[in-house]
Design an enzyme around this catalytic site. Structure first.
Site, PDB file in Angstrom:
ATOM      1  N   HIS A 193       0.851  -1.192   0.000  1.00 55.04           N
ATOM      2  CA  HIS A 193       0.000   0.000   0.000  1.00 55.04           C
ATOM      3  C   HIS A 193       0.886   1.242   0.000  1.00 55.04           C
ATOM      4  O   HIS A 193       1.974   1.245   0.574  1.00 55.04           O
ATOM      5  CB  HIS A 193      -0.885   0.002   1.257  1.00 55.04           C
TER       6      HIS A 193
ATOM      7  N   SER B 100       0.542   5.647   0.475  1.00 54.34           N
ATOM      8  CA  SER B 100      -0.219   6.864   0.720  1.00 54.34           C
ATOM      9  C   SER B 100       0.785   8.009   0.706  1.00 54.34           C
ATOM     10  O   SER B 100       1.997   7.800   0.586  1.00 54.34           O
ATOM     11  CB  SER B 100      -0.949   6.802   2.065  1.00 54.34           C
TER      12      SER B 100
ATOM     13  N   GLY C 215       3.643   7.599   3.151  1.00 55.64           N
ATOM     14  CA  GLY C 215       4.661   6.566   3.014  1.00 55.64           C
ATOM     15  C   GLY C 215       4.077   5.272   2.516  1.00 55.64           C
ATOM     16  O   GLY C 215       2.895   5.186   2.170  1.00 55.64           O
TER      17      GLY C 215
ATOM     18  N   VAL D  82       3.691   0.790   2.751  1.00 56.32           N
ATOM     19  CA  VAL D  82       3.597  -0.380   3.622  1.00 56.32           C
ATOM     20  C   VAL D  82       4.088  -1.566   2.801  1.00 56.32           C
ATOM     21  O   VAL D  82       3.626  -1.769   1.664  1.00 56.32           O
ATOM     22  CB  VAL D  82       2.161  -0.621   4.112  1.00 56.32           C
TER      23      VAL D  82
ATOM     24  N   LYS E  52       6.548  -0.464   7.777  1.00 55.42           N
ATOM     25  CA  LYS E  52       5.802   0.762   7.490  1.00 55.42           C
ATOM     26  C   LYS E  52       6.774   1.929   7.394  1.00 55.42           C
ATOM     27  O   LYS E  52       7.697   2.050   8.209  1.00 55.42           O
ATOM     28  CB  LYS E  52       4.757   1.050   8.574  1.00 55.42           C
TER      29      LYS E  52
ATOM     30  N   ASP F 275      -9.166   5.002  15.778  1.00 54.18           N
ATOM     31  CA  ASP F 275      -9.452   4.806  14.351  1.00 54.18           C
ATOM     32  C   ASP F 275      -9.942   3.380  14.113  1.00 54.18           C
ATOM     33  O   ASP F 275      -9.461   2.675  13.244  1.00 54.18           O
ATOM     34  CB  ASP F 275      -8.202   5.097  13.521  1.00 54.18           C
TER      35      ASP F 275
END
Length: 877
Positions: free
Chosen positions: A234, A236, A239, A241, A256, A369
């Site tokens: 992933h 974003s 940064g 993953v 991460k 979250d």
């Protein structure tokens, strides 16, 4: 959830809008309005302010300089760059406000553009070197996000990239418009702005760029990092993953990455701050089964990296979709559980999550979250929490700085109550994932509770537990006037005509209340596609043309000033498109219906004259849509010529469609090009519909030839979407799996209905009946005419056979329209894509609902604009 849509959600407005628009657009930097030296010019281009010297002398493309900055340093950095450029005349541009800089560097910002605060345009390579040395010395030591698409100059905030200086645009095969540069052969090619420094292969690197590359190669790495990256999972703006292997023992781990000054949340914290918070949380939670263990934490190559145990598990969000019988289309039950079994599974998962949250709270922490994609289900059924970057101590907790839509606690909620609220949302969404509706109307929570209880055998205390977690009072009496009163059954066995008309009137009133004729870019608020090209706010799909068409069809008097707005804007639109749903031909059809026949004819002439190679052959944007527009305005001979041309291209192999359908490899390749997405609007189904419509006007062999080609291309479309055998495996969440108009079975059913009127085919008849069954699907995540419940109803109306089953389905879907209805300023409104903002456009919002309601209440009106009446069965009401 679409990150693109989140970027178009400025605070302070209930509608999607450009990030620079709305009441919270942000305070501008002083240079936006300051007096400039004599001869200098200033202009606005979207979020940028451009400053030009008296005699600008810049090439069309070359090496540009970007300047990065933090929110804190931006003002000072801009002053230094301004003074340098005024003293050494050079064109530059900068983001107009701190708000825009915040969005550019936010968690949901584009990785390729993150960090770009100022752009400077050197005259040539010698000038490039001079500026880097001189300005670099002046800015040395200032911080800013690393610009991933560029090469950093030394250790300051200057970066370089080869690209276009002037805006040279080209329409790509998928229909999108992109910035281009010129290659050595003089061809325009995409100016790629990806998340890495990759100059065009044919560009020779200047000396200063080679120097910067050499310095980067000498830079520090991760030291004795014992983990080998094996897969990127992933990305974003904050940064990446990555899955990795521990080189010491071979076990899988997860890494991460956190980028300094990037991935900002609403409180201004960057990705590194949140990564540190996650590290500290996992240390504090060590020993608890629901939380992975930290293995390594270090800085390298200017970013930070946290390595933790890899959890072998599946995201709860994916499992909810895979197993839940309600969220699947009526014929798609391959992996679902029955309602009782699913309830047992869901309650077990919820119990485990609740217990894990309790252990976190016992150690004094708040997750902050909690949502389905932050919970993994291991093969043994136990749960693990991931992405602990928002975790904070419960003591002194000040509320959420960021969170997933549909799971964020109301403003003012702090401490463990934040997780308690999210748990209540999760308890609802695991059964019916529509909690994004709740912030828009206090009554939505009770509505969702009741919908869940009707569909699943949940325990007797289910409603009370949800109310307690959401801090709701016990269910009170029903409101005196329901927001969405479902019309009573009328004499025809469907809906009372008067009540249906009253409901349509309320929807129309809500639309008209949103009009903004003072704006130049849009008349009615709609989806973010309004802002994707100059004519987006005018178009049938997302703009004024579709809304005015729907209002007129519902019998409302359309204000003349609104028709004037559309006609004037269409006449002067820059870089128009020819398309039916995104361009001039559709606007022409709308104006024709609204009585502006001369202006409509002129616009259609312009549409016909526009280049169509890049627009493709789709119903939405290309040849098929243009042909239907010609039929709409009575220009049948021109439509016939287009149809024959399209059929010849397919017949000669331009479409590369084998008679027995495409191979899996062919279909997968097709999907990379939006023109070949299966379905009505972008795929072969729409082309087939146009050919069938023209065939109905032709005699004998000519008609049969067009029907043959239509059947061939429709089969190709059905194979590509997995409805006929021989195509690729269809992904679980592929949009063409559902009963949608745009690229799903609802749109294909409309075309199959018409093909089967021309010729019977047992195999296609079976597919058609399955698709009609899909139109009975109970759950729709959205309301839209193109991708939601309104579209399924439009297909039901096009294929309606007058039977009791069809009537019952239509009545159930009519009731279901109320799921996404919300009150706003005393009117009835509808939520658009992802329930992030209200929308009135035809494709995603209220106008699409109005079109369906008007179709239910009239004798011979199609619910989809400009598809004509051929194949529309007997009316319902």
């Amino acid at each position: 959830m679409s990150l693109r849509h989140i970027a178009y959600c400025p605070p302070g407005t209930v509608y999607f809008d450009k990030p620079t628009a709305g009441p919270a657009g942000g305070e501008e930097y002083p240079l936006v309005g300051a007096t400039l030296p004599e001869g200098w010019t200033r202009s606005q281009i979207s979020e940028w302010t451009c400053i030009g010297p008296p005699q600008p002398d810049i090439p069309l493309q070359g090496w540009k300089i970007h300047v990065s900055a933090t929110l804190e340093s931006a003002g000072e950095v801009l002053d230094i760059v301004r003074d340098y450029c005024f003293a050494h005349p050079m064109m530059f541009k900068f983001l107009t406000s701190p708000t825009m800089l915040m969005l550019r560097n936010s968690k949901y910002g584009d990785r390729g553009s993150s960090g770009k605060f100022i752009t400077m345009y050197p005259r040539d390579e010698e000038h490039l070197a001079t500026v880097l040395h001189e300005l670099g010395a002046l800015l040395e030591g200032r911080d800013g996000p690393y610009i991933l698409s560029d090469l950093r100059w030394r250790s300051g905030p200057l970066y370089v990239r080869y690209g276009g200086f002037a805006a040279r645009l080209s329409r790509q095969p998928g229909g999108e418009t992109v910035h281009c540069i010129e290659d050595p052969e003089g061809r325009l090619v995409p100016d790629v702005r990806g998340p890495s420094f990759k100059p065009p292969a044919w560009v020779e690197l200047p000396g200063v760029v080679r120097e910067a590359l050499a310095e980067r190669a000498r830079g520090g790495g991760l030291g004795d990092f014992p983990f080998r990256i094996t897969q990127a999972l992933h990305f974003s703006n904050g940064g990446g993953v990555y899955k990795a292997t521990d080189t010491r023992d071979g076990r899988e781990v997860l890494v991460k990455e956190g980028r300094p000054h990037a991935g900002l949340d609403q409180s201004g914290d960057d990705a590194v701050t949140r990564l540190q918070r996650e590290h500290d949380a996992m240390i504090a939670l060590e020993g608890l089964d629901a939380f992975p263990r930290v293995l390594d934490y270090r800085k390298g190559s200017q970013h930070w990296f946290l390595t933790r145990e890899y959890v072998d598990g599946k995201q709860l969000g994916g499992e909810m979709v895979r197993l839940n019988p309600v969220v699947h289309s009526a014929t798609d039950r391959s992996e679902t559980l029955d309602p009782a079994a699913y309830t047992v599974w869901a309650l077990d998962v919820l119990d485990r999550i609740e217990a894990a949250v309790a252990t976190m709270h016992e150690r004094g922490l708040v997750f902050g979250d909690l949502h389905p994609n932050n919970v993994l289900i291991r093969p043994d059924g136990t749960v693990a929490f991931i992405d602990l970057e928002t975790t904070r101590p419960a003591e002194g907790h000040s509320g959420q700085a960021m969170g997933a839509p549909g799971y964020c606690a109301p403003a003012g909620t702090t401490g463990t109550d934040v997780d308690r609220y999210a748990l209540g949302c999760l308890r609802l969404s695991v059964f019916l994932p529509l909690t994004t509706l709740m912030p828009w109307d206090p009554a939505k929570a009770e509505q969702l509770i009741e919908l869940v209880r009707e569909r699943f055998p949940v325990p007797a205390d289910f409603a009370d537990r949800v109310r307690a977690e959401l801090s709701l009072d016990a269910a009170g009496p029903e409101p005196a006037e329901p927001l969405w009163p479902v019309p009573a059954t009328g004499p025809d066995g469907f809906a009372d005509a008067g009540e249906l008309a009253a409901l349509a009137g309320r929807v129309a009133d809500g639309i008209l209340a949103t009009a903004t004729p003072e704006r130049e870019d849009r008349l009615f608020p709609g989806d973010i596609e309004q802002f994707s090209h100059p004519g987006g706010g005018l178009s049938v799909a997302h703009g004024a043309a579709g809304v005015l068409w729907a209002l007129h069809g519902a019998g409302r008097d359309v204000p003349g000033e609104y028709v004037d707005w559309l006609a004037d804007a269409a006449r002067t639109v820059d870089q128009p498109r020819p398309g039916l749903y995104d361009g001039l031909s559709g606007i022409a059809c709308a104006l024709h219906v609204l009585g502006r026949t001369a202006e409509a004819a002129g616009l259609l002439d312009r549409a016909v004259d526009l280049p169509r190679d890049e627009a493709g052959d789709s119903l939405h944007s290309g040849t098929a849509g243009l042909g239907l527009a010609l039929l709409e305005l009575g220009r049948t001979e021109e439509a016939r010529v287009l149809a024959v041309s399209l059929a010849e291209r397919i017949g000669l192999g331009a479409g590369d469609i084998p008679a027995d359908g495409p191979s899996a490899q062919d279909a997968q390749q097709d999907r990379r090009d939006r023109r070949h997405l299966p379905g009505l609007l972008h795929g072969g189904a729409g082309q087939a519909l146009f050919l069938l419509r023209v065939a109905a006007l032709l005699p004998g062999d000519g008609a049969e030839a067009l029907v043959d080609t239509a059947a061939r291309i429709l089969r190709h479309d059905l194979v590509a979407s997995g409805r006929l055998p021989g195509g690729p495996e269809v992904l679980e969440q592929a949009p063409w799996r559902g009963p949608h108009i745009a690229c799903g079975s609802a749109g294909q059913a409309i075309v199959l209905h018409e093909l089967l009127r021309h010729r019977e085919d047992a195999g296609l008849r079976a597919v058609y009946e399955d698709m009609r069954t899909d139109l009975t699907t109970d759950y729709h995540p959205g309301i839209g005419l193109f991708t939601g419940r309104a579209g399924a109803m439009a297909a039901l109306l096009h294929t309606h056979d007058g039977g009791e089953r069809a009537l019952a389905t239509l009545h159930a879907q009519l009731a279901g329209l109320g799921w996404h209805a919300v009150p706003h300023d005393g009117t009835l409104a509808f939520l658009g894509e992802h329930s992030l903002r209200l929308s009135t456009d035809l494709a995603t919002g209220s106008a699409g609902v109005l079109a369906v309601l008007a179709s239910l209440g009239t004798d011979r009106r199609a619910a989809l604009p400009f598809l004509g009446l051929a194949g529309v069965a007997a009316p319902v009401g």
